[in-house]
Design a protein around this motif. Structure first.
Motif, PDB file in Angstrom:
ATOM      1  N   ASN A 382      -3.367  -5.197   7.612  1.00 39.48           N
ATOM      2  CA  ASN A 382      -3.664  -3.859   8.385  1.00 39.48           C
ATOM      3  C   ASN A 382      -2.134  -3.099   8.367  1.00 39.48           C
ATOM      4  N   VAL A 383      -1.944  -2.172   7.646  1.00 34.57           N
ATOM      5  CA  VAL A 383      -0.497  -1.394   7.380  1.00 34.57           C
ATOM      6  C   VAL A 383      -0.796  -0.265   8.494  1.00 34.57           C
ATOM      7  N   THR A 384       0.082  -0.536   9.566  1.00 37.67           N
ATOM      8  CA  THR A 384       0.057   0.415  10.702  1.00 37.67           C
ATOM      9  C   THR A 384       1.225   1.254  10.843  1.00 37.67           C
ATOM     10  N   ALA A 385       0.858   2.471  11.233  1.00 39.31           N
ATOM     11  CA  ALA A 385       2.306   3.379  11.560  1.00 39.31           C
ATOM     12  C   ALA A 385       2.148   4.135  12.686  1.00 39.31           C
ATOM     13  N   LEU A 386       3.179   4.375  13.667  1.00 35.15           N
ATOM     14  CA  LEU A 386       3.090   5.445  14.432  1.00 35.15           C
ATOM     15  C   LEU A 386       3.658   6.661  14.264  1.00 35.15           C
ATOM     16  N   GLY A 387       3.215   7.951  14.899  1.00 33.50           N
ATOM     17  CA  GLY A 387       3.866   9.250  14.234  1.00 33.50           C
ATOM     18  C   GLY A 387       3.525  10.238  15.291  1.00 33.50           C
ATOM     19  N   LYS A 388       4.202  11.513  15.537  1.00 33.72           N
ATOM     20  CA  LYS A 388       4.048  12.575  16.510  1.00 33.72           C
ATOM     21  C   LYS A 388       2.396  12.729  16.142  1.00 33.72           C
ATOM     22  N   THR A 389       1.705  12.772  15.146  1.00 31.85           N
ATOM     23  CA  THR A 389       0.631  13.194  15.029  1.00 31.85           C
ATOM     24  C   THR A 389      -0.458  12.267  14.077  1.00 31.85           C
ATOM     25  N   ILE A 390      -1.692  12.332  14.175  1.00 36.36           N
ATOM     26  CA  ILE A 390      -2.375  11.541  12.984  1.00 36.36           C
ATOM     27  C   ILE A 390      -1.778  11.727  11.775  1.00 36.36           C
ATOM     28  N   THR A 391      -1.595  13.065  11.270  1.00 36.46           N
ATOM     29  CA  THR A 391      -1.081  13.275   9.830  1.00 36.46           C
ATOM     30  C   THR A 391       0.269  12.706   9.526  1.00 36.46           C
ATOM     31  N   LYS A 396       3.128   8.076   6.783  1.00 38.50           N
ATOM     32  CA  LYS A 396       3.986   6.756   7.112  1.00 38.50           C
ATOM     33  C   LYS A 396       3.214   5.474   6.639  1.00 38.50           C
ATOM     34  N   ALA A 397       2.032   5.305   7.165  1.00 41.31           N
ATOM     35  CA  ALA A 397       1.113   4.282   6.577  1.00 41.31           C
ATOM     36  C   ALA A 397       1.015   4.126   5.138  1.00 41.31           C
ATOM     37  N   TYR A 398       0.731   4.988   4.559  1.00 34.29           N
ATOM     38  CA  TYR A 398       0.556   4.895   2.820  1.00 34.29           C
ATOM     39  C   TYR A 398       2.027   5.013   2.299  1.00 34.29           C
ATOM     40  N   SER A 402       2.824   1.690  -0.160  1.00 36.02           N
ATOM     41  CA  SER A 402       3.177   1.939  -1.627  1.00 36.02           C
ATOM     42  C   SER A 402       4.459   0.969  -1.836  1.00 36.02           C
ATOM     43  N   LYS A 403       5.042   0.497  -0.825  1.00 30.67           N
ATOM     44  CA  LYS A 403       5.960  -0.524  -0.760  1.00 30.67           C
ATOM     45  C   LYS A 403       5.537  -2.111  -1.033  1.00 30.67           C
ATOM     46  N   ILE A 404       4.075  -2.050  -0.860  1.00 28.92           N
ATOM     47  CA  ILE A 404       3.476  -3.458  -1.024  1.00 28.92           C
ATOM     48  C   ILE A 404       3.068  -3.663  -2.257  1.00 28.92           C
ATOM     49  N   ASP A 405       3.591  -4.983  -2.935  1.00 24.40           N
ATOM     50  CA  ASP A 405       3.214  -5.215  -4.349  1.00 24.40           C
ATOM     51  C   ASP A 405       2.146  -6.240  -4.398  1.00 24.40           C
ATOM     52  N   TRP A 406       0.804  -5.877  -4.520  1.00 27.32           N
ATOM     53  CA  TRP A 406      -0.227  -6.526  -4.731  1.00 27.32           C
ATOM     54  C   TRP A 406      -1.434  -6.116  -5.364  1.00 27.32           C
ATOM     55  N   PRO A 407      -1.213  -6.461  -6.790  1.00 22.00           N
ATOM     56  CA  PRO A 407      -2.183  -5.923  -7.753  1.00 22.00           C
ATOM     57  C   PRO A 407      -3.467  -6.647  -7.324  1.00 22.00           C
ATOM     58  N   GLY A 409      -5.120  -6.193  -4.694  1.00 18.98           N
ATOM     59  CA  GLY A 409      -5.793  -5.797  -3.397  1.00 18.98           C
ATOM     60  C   GLY A 409      -5.899  -4.027  -3.676  1.00 18.98           C
ATOM     61  N   PHE A 410      -6.724  -3.721  -2.910  1.00 15.78           N
ATOM     62  CA  PHE A 410      -6.843  -2.180  -2.727  1.00 15.78           C
ATOM     63  C   PHE A 410      -7.174  -1.759  -1.292  1.00 15.78           C
ATOM     64  N   CYS A 411      -7.116  -0.420  -1.230  1.00 13.75           N
ATOM     65  CA  CYS A 411      -7.387   0.366   0.048  1.00 13.75           C
ATOM     66  C   CYS A 411      -8.063   1.732  -0.102  1.00 13.75           C
ATOM     67  N   ARG A 412      -8.682   2.109   0.944  1.00  9.95           N
ATOM     68  CA  ARG A 412      -9.171   3.584   0.706  1.00  9.95           C
ATOM     69  C   ARG A 412      -7.770   4.363   0.919  1.00  9.95           C
ATOM     70  N   ARG A 413      -7.786   5.738   0.524  1.00  8.66           N
ATOM     71  CA  ARG A 413      -6.699   6.647   0.372  1.00  8.66           C
ATOM     72  C   ARG A 413      -7.002   7.818   1.246  1.00  8.66           C
ATOM     73  N   ASP A 414      -8.004   7.485   2.059  1.00  2.00           N
ATOM     74  CA  ASP A 414      -8.294   8.916   3.037  1.00  2.00           C
ATOM     75  C   ASP A 414      -8.578   8.538   4.570  1.00  2.00           C
ATOM     76  N   ILE A 415      -7.813   7.376   5.047  1.00  2.00           N
ATOM     77  CA  ILE A 415      -8.119   6.973   6.269  1.00  2.00           C
ATOM     78  C   ILE A 415      -7.602   7.995   7.303  1.00  2.00           C
ATOM     79  N   GLY A 416      -8.236   8.534   8.210  1.00  2.00           N
ATOM     80  CA  GLY A 416      -7.709   9.480   9.125  1.00  2.00           C
ATOM     81  C   GLY A 416      -8.049  10.932   8.787  1.00  2.00           C
TER      82      GLY A 416
END
Length: 425
Positions: A382-391, A396-398, A402-407, A409-416
């Motif tokens: 669970n890659v979690t980030a805090l920010g001033k807004t959800i945007t 920050k989360a995405y 991008s720093k995680i090297d795990w061929p 694995g997969f994730c959704r690209r539209d969370i939030g």
């Protein structure tokens, strides 16, 4: 005091992080835990289905407080057995945990105490259920009565989908969980999650969130245990939150107390916000996963103090404070999820992701293999980030993803995406 946390997922990593920083926590043990929880306490190999073994561990290690994370031990009565042994434990009793353990129980409670929810019928006979669906029409919702690890709900848009779901559930596809099904009217609206901390009579808000159940972008594909979440849920404005407490949470607490099964712990209300107001979709008897991973990083108050007050019936003395920041988490899952997945693939780059400001990577389905971290489940990180807004949190989360090297694995690209659209106006 020494604290024992029960569980092994991303929720428990988030709980371990918050429990461990409390001045009330001397030592934290997690059973069985994961490589992430090990950063905040000591993982112990303990069979949590063996309640007597848990009790003996608590006595040997002078455990003063137990926090139960997942639903299965709650429904199995672990809180009852620990409490009977004189060990203070956070979570509902077996009887109270039926609010999650049996959808039929909850629907009947709603009917008795006028709690707004979808119209429903209960069935143990597949043919009778299918006849009802054919007469009622679609879309319609088919739910397994018991615990099904997030896989017991089918929103059927066609008769074929509904009948297949009924055959699968009553036919044993989900084990005993599907022996009875609840068939509900389809509710139109937007889903949101409301959390309340309860002490049997009093409930105080414990945050709001929205999650993404479908496995693929655009809310496509099968339902999962959750592919990401964000908090707060702006759609649950103060007026709606007040209605949820008055019309759903408080009548539930009063109803449970009147039955002699007072509810203590976290009550998680899955809601549909309809044109007629909030309606209850389902209850969970614990913190959600992955919602915990966006709620707890925003909590400024002492988690141990709050949980102890709930156990002691003293929530009327508690006032929780929250960060003004928003939080968003992206679930990284093993390819094939929510179907069968391969375990053992190596995950690299976690340290690079966590070097970013306001980023926390919670471990969900990982395993330590020497000096390597490998995948050991369906939902893995669970890659979690805090920010001033959800945007801001989303960006920050995405970036961290991008720093995680795990061929493997997969994730959704539209969370939030809903919240981002609202923020853009």
């Amino acid at each position: 005091m020494n604290i024992l946390l029960i569980g092994s997922g991303g929720r428990e990593h988030a709980l371990a992080r918050s429990l461990s920083v409390s001045p009330h926590c001397s030592k934290l043990f997690i059973a069985p835990g994961n490589p992430g929880t090990a950063q905040h306490g000591t993982n112990v190999s303990l069979d949590v289905t063996d309640h007597q073994a848990v009790i003996e561990f608590c006595r040997v290690m002078a455990i003063g407080f137990v926090v139960v994370g997942p639903e299965a031990p709650l429904v199995a009565g672990l809180v009852d057995d620990l409490t009977a042994a004189g060990i203070k434990t956070f979570g509902p009793s077996r009887a109270a945990a039926q609010l999650e353990g049996s959808k039929a129980f909850t629907k009947d409670l709603c009917a008795e105490f006028n709690i707004p929810t979808a119209a429903y019928r209960r069935f143990t006979d597949a043919e009778a259920a299918k006849t009802y669906v054919r007469n009622y029409g679609v879309p319609i919702v088919v739910k397994a009565d018991g615990l099904a690890a997030g896989k017991g709900v089918v929103v059927a848009m066609s008769f074929e989908d509904a009948e297949n779901a009924i055959d699968m559930m009553i036919g044993g596809g989900l084990g005993a969980a599907g022996a009875e099904v609840v068939i509900e009217a389809f509710l139109d609206g937007e889903e949101a999650s409301f959390f309340a901390l309860c002490d049997g009579t009093t409930a105080i808000p414990f945050g709001t969130a929205q999650d993404h159940k479908r496995v693929f972008d655009g809310d496509e594909g099968p339902n999962t245990g959750g592919m990401g979440a964000y908090s707060p849920a702006a759609i649950l404005n103060p007026e709606l939150q007040a209605r949820v407490i008055a019309e759903i949470i408080e009548p539930t607490l009063k109803g449970m107390a009147s039955r002699g099964t007072p509810y203590k712990g976290i009550l998680y209300a899955g809601l549909m916000l309809t044109k007629d107001g909030p309606q209850l979709i389902e209850y969970n008897a614990r913190l959600g996963d992955p919602e915990t991973q966006v709620l707890l990083p925003r909590l400024n108050s002492d988690l141990v103090e709050a949980f102890l007050a709930a156990c002691d019936g003293k929530l009327n003395t508690v006032s929780l404070t929250w960060s003004d920041k928003a939080a968003l988490t992206v679930v990284m899952a093993a390819k094939g999820y929510p179907g069968s997945v391969e375990k053992g693939s190596e995950i690299r780059g976690l340290d690079k992701a966590e070097m970013l400001d306001d980023v926390i990577v919670f471990h969900a389905g990982t395993k330590q293999d020497g000096d390597r971290i490998v995948a050991n489940g369906g939902r893995v990180l669970n890659v979690t980030a805090l920010g001033k807004t959800i945007t801001d949190a989303q960006a920050k989360a995405y970036e961290a993803v991008s720093k995680i090297d795990w061929p493997s694995g997969f994730c959704r690209r539209d969370i939030g995406w809903r919240a981002v659209e609202r923020e853009r106006g």
